[in-house]
Write a protein that holds these residues in place. Structure first.
Motif: not given
Length: 590
Positions: A263-269
């Motif tokens: 979820l964190g990497i998705s939000r960062a994208l």
């Protein structure tokens, strides 16, 4: 009498299989990872009936010894680790020895395998985890494993599988993910004997993305600038700001070539696309992170789909920066190619709404005169309103008079209680939503003189056709024109001007978003969303100029509508400025 007893191993394995092989795509994942761990450079996948009948993976890896070909199906049999101490440095996909034994327990398996330096291969047949026979036979170097009749001996689990179109979509997405993660390898996919995708080996992730993803995405792909720092290396491709979709299905995240959910990497994208894409729209992306094995934990999920990062904030910051940088570089390149760039200068010292200005007649700050358009009074209509003061109760239903239209967006109504502003789009949206809901199954349709052709990925076309009857109930009649085209031949009378290419793409995204619901729950949500979407797109828009008769009719229709105080998305349809508040603003009362 004792009630607790130990389950027989074969029954325990059937139950445990649900942790690893919940659906056919999970089986395909394990088989693909075994092929990759075997250093294969060419992998072919054959699927029948969305994996329910057959999942077969053929690779040219190093194959297995005759003893290993039998040992690999035993519970907790692995060649990857010797103890838990090996986990922090694990560099392979599979390592826990659960997958093949669990898959074998709920299927029949035919395995053919041969090592490079041997002349004969090994054939192993299993039924429900039990070895039927082991023979010597001819086969190519590598491994050919076929999983048949998945869950045939566990009816309770088999009945929870989704329709073929849904299960197939999961498998196709997974195949695409592993092909994206390994550009130097060649991949091939067939379904029910039809070749779906051929991906020759390439050295470029951008070329691989063009091979794998929807053809409409390819022209919009831009590479990320490779980034290396103390935390690792980042590469990949993303879509430009000219491309957007209604779901996240074209976002692929990889850590050490493992397809993961984070979820964190998705939000960062998505943070990198802030103020670039409209709310509710998503990019296509392939983000590849190579991180030191000791900084990630891949053992937190039974199917190893999720990972835990040692330094999540630093990794997320690296992703956001890379995405923002790529989008800015693309925009700069476009500006360089532009021959003329319009220049706009803002002088904030001369802002007309600067506070504390004394307006006097004839001064340079005198505001422009207000212009009123005369609208003749018409017959009265009744409409209930929402007041800013909930405690205020109106004993009798007020009588409102249509005065006119403001900013081609709001209908102005007058009454002794005050001035009521009606949002023409929200009001009409609510009216149409209720009409669509009430007339479900008997919507008046109109045949299109020129049918609309909608081009979609083949699997999306197949998925749409499984919901053909549901669309028909809404007055949208579709047919399968070709492998990648749907034709819309009839539409609801009130929605004949809709963009059906856009609507069908949104429809597919809803199915994917709620794919884990039971059929009844899915149909209920799809119905609500489709009613709201059709109402929104067919409703009068802000900026549409209305005649007085149109405004009058809109108010009359809204007055007869349930839930008239808000649109289907929850926005208020109107706002009351009471006479009391108006008089307070003009200091007529305290």
């Amino acid at each position: 009498m004792a009630r607790i007893r130990q389950l027989p191993p074969h029954e325990a394995h059937k139950i445990a299989a649900g942790e690893v092989a919940e659906r056919p795509a999970n089986v395909l994942k394990e088989l693909l990872e075994n092929a990759l761990d075997a250093k294969a450079t060419s992998i072919t996948v054959h699927i029948e009936e969305a994996g329910k009948k057959l999942i077969r993976v053929v690779d040219n890896g190093h194959g297995m010894h005759r003893d290993d070909a039998q040992e690999c199906f035993k519970h907790h049999a692995t060649s990857k680790i010797m103890s838990i101490a090996d986990l922090p440095t694990i560099a392979t996909y599979g390592f826990r020895g659960e997958a093949l034994s669990s898959i074998a327990a709920v299927s029949t398996i035919i395995l053919k395998t041969k090592e490079p330096d041997t002349h004969e291969g090994t054939h192993v047949n299993l039924n429900a985890g039990v070895v039927d026979n082991v023979t010597i036979g001819a086969c190519e170097t590598g491994t050919d494993i076929a999983v048949q009749k998945l869950f045939y001996n566990v009816p309770a689990r088999h009945k929870f599988l989704k329709i073929d179109a849904t299960e197939w979509r999961h498998m196709l997405t997974l195949f695409q993910a592993y092909a994206l993660a390994h550009p130097p390898l060649s991949f091939k996919l067939t379904h029910n004997g039809t070749v779906i995708n051929i991906c020759p080996a390439t050295t470029s992730i951008q070329e691989r993305a063009q091979q794998v993803l929807d053809t409409s995405i390819a022209p919009h792909l831009i590479p990320l600038q490779p980034t290396t720092n103390q935390d690792g290396t980042l590469t990949g491709v993303i879509s430009s700001h000219h491309y957007a979709r209604y779901d996240r299905n074209a976002i692929y995240l990889f850590v050490n070539k493992r397809w993961i959910k984070n979820l964190g990497i998705s939000r960062a994208l998505l943070k990198g696309y802030l103020n670039v894409l409209q709310p509710g729209r998503y990019p296509a992306a392939c983000i590849c992170l190579d991180l030191p094995p000791q900084t990630i934990d891949v053992n937190i999920h039974p199917r190893k789909e999720e990972i835990k990062l040692l330094h999540p904030k630093r990794i997320e910051s690296m992703v956001t920066h890379a995405v923002t940088q790529a989008l800015e570089m693309q925009l700069s390149e476009q500006l360089k190619k532009t021959t003329t760039v319009a220049k706009v200068t803002f002088n904030f010292d001369e802002h007309p709404f600067r506070p504390h200005i004394n307006y006097t007649a004839g001064s340079e700050h005198t505001p422009p005169p207000l212009t009123f358009r005369h609208v003749p009074r018409v017959s009265q209509t009744h409409i209930q309103t929402i007041s800013e003061q909930p405690q205020q109760k109106i004993d009798t239903e007020p009588t409102w008079q249509v005065l006119g239209q403001a900013h081609k967006t709001y209908i102005i109504l007058e009454h002794e209680e005050g001035i009521y502003l009606l949002d023409q789009h929200a009001a009409h949206e609510r009216i149409l939503y209720e009409q669509f809901a009430q007339r479900f199954g008997s919507v008046a349709t109109v045949q299109l003189l020129f049918p609309t052709h909608v081009t979609l990925p083949p699997d999306d076309c197949i998925l749409l056709m499984t919901y053909q009857s549901l669309l028909h109930h809404h007055g949208i009649i579709i047919d399968h024109l070709s492998s990648n085209q749907i034709v819309v031949t009839a539409t609801p009378v009130h929605a004949k001007s809709l963009n059906y290419t856009e609507l069908l793409k949104i429809f597919v995204s809803w199915i994917h978003e709620h794919k884990d619901l039971d059929p009844e729950g899915l149909n209920k949500i799809i119905n609500e969303k489709l009613h709201a979407q059709m109402a929104c797109k067919a409703a009068i828009k802000a900026g549409d100029e209305l005649t007085h008769n149109h405004m009058q009719q809109l108010v009359n229709d809204l007055n007869k509508t349930s839930n008239r105080f808000s649109c289907p998305h929850g926005r208020p349809t109107g706002w009351l400025l009471t006479t009391h508040d108006i008089e307070k603003k003009f200091k007529r009362r305290l």
